[in-house]
Design a protein around this motif. Structure first.
Motif, PDB file in Angstrom:
ATOM      1  N   ASP A  23     -40.508  -5.693  36.616  1.00 51.26           N
ATOM      2  CA  ASP A  23     -41.442  -5.008  35.820  1.00 51.26           C
ATOM      3  C   ASP A  23     -40.649  -4.214  34.717  1.00 51.26           C
ATOM      4  OD1 ASP A  23     -43.663  -5.405  37.748  1.00 51.26           O
ATOM      5  OD2 ASP A  23     -42.566  -4.354  39.131  1.00 51.26           O
ATOM      6  N   HIS A  45     -49.475  -7.859  42.765  1.00 47.54           N
ATOM      7  CA  HIS A  45     -49.727  -7.442  41.263  1.00 47.54           C
ATOM      8  C   HIS A  45     -48.548  -8.200  40.372  1.00 47.54           C
ATOM      9  CE1 HIS A  45     -52.260  -4.130  42.351  1.00 47.54           C
ATOM     10  NE2 HIS A  45     -51.484  -3.811  43.126  1.00 47.54           N
ATOM     11  N   GLN A  48     -44.659  -7.400  35.207  1.00 46.77           N
ATOM     12  CA  GLN A  48     -44.988  -6.588  34.085  1.00 46.77           C
ATOM     13  C   GLN A  48     -44.035  -7.179  32.804  1.00 46.77           C
ATOM     14  OE1 GLN A  48     -47.573  -4.419  33.511  1.00 46.77           O
ATOM     15  NE2 GLN A  48     -47.848  -5.392  35.606  1.00 46.77           N
TER      16      GLN A  48
END
Length: 162
Positions: A23, A45, A48
């Protein structure tokens, strides 16, 4: 920082792992004692950190050579680039990079090819040939003029656009 982070293993030995924080993009070497299996709900999720590929070029052989990697590092490290996303395929963003080199705006892919460190993908070679045969000469001249203006602006601002 003594906190847990999602990470992707890049390389491992008997006692340490080289990981990238999924991330944040930070690459670290950590001992095996500092590794823990991730809980499945933490994978719901997307990461990133995105992967990037350079548009229109590929290695001369099966893999990028150390010379090509070092040349790219010299061109890109601590430099401001104009990145245009040309395609997104999953988590891989294919980008065109324009930078300021030797007083002018240069396409990084073109520079790699001109240095003999990469070759154009078939699509790029065909597009370039089509442009050379195209009746849109005025458009090509406008693009070159914009590149020159960008180079002048970047040169006035020490390689940065403010």
């Amino acid at each position: 920082d003594n906190c847990w982070h999602r990470a992707i293993v890049l390389n491992c030995s008997e006692s340490v792992l080289k990981v990238i924080c999924a991330d944040y993009g930070i690459v670290e070497t950590v001992s095996l004692e500092r590794i823990k299996c991730i809980e499945p709900e933490l994978l719901e999720h997307p990461f990133q950190v995105a992967r990037f590929a350079l548009a229109d070029v590929e290695p001369e052989s099966d893999e990028w050579t150390p010379a090509a990697t070092n040349f790219l590092r010299t061109l890109l490290l601590d430099k401001n680039m104009l990145a245009t996303v040309r395609e997104i395929d999953g988590n891989v963003h294919t980008v065109q990079l324009i930078g300021h080199f030797e007083g002018e705006a240069i396409n990084v892919s073109d520079k790699l090819v001109s240095e003999g460190l990469a070759k154009f993908t078939t699509g790029k070679a065909t597009k370039d040939q089509d442009l050379r045969c195209c009746c849109c000469k005025g458009l090509q001249e406008s693009v070159e003029e914009i590149k020159q203006q960008l180079a002048i602006l970047m040169n006035k601002n020490n390689g940065t656009i403010k």
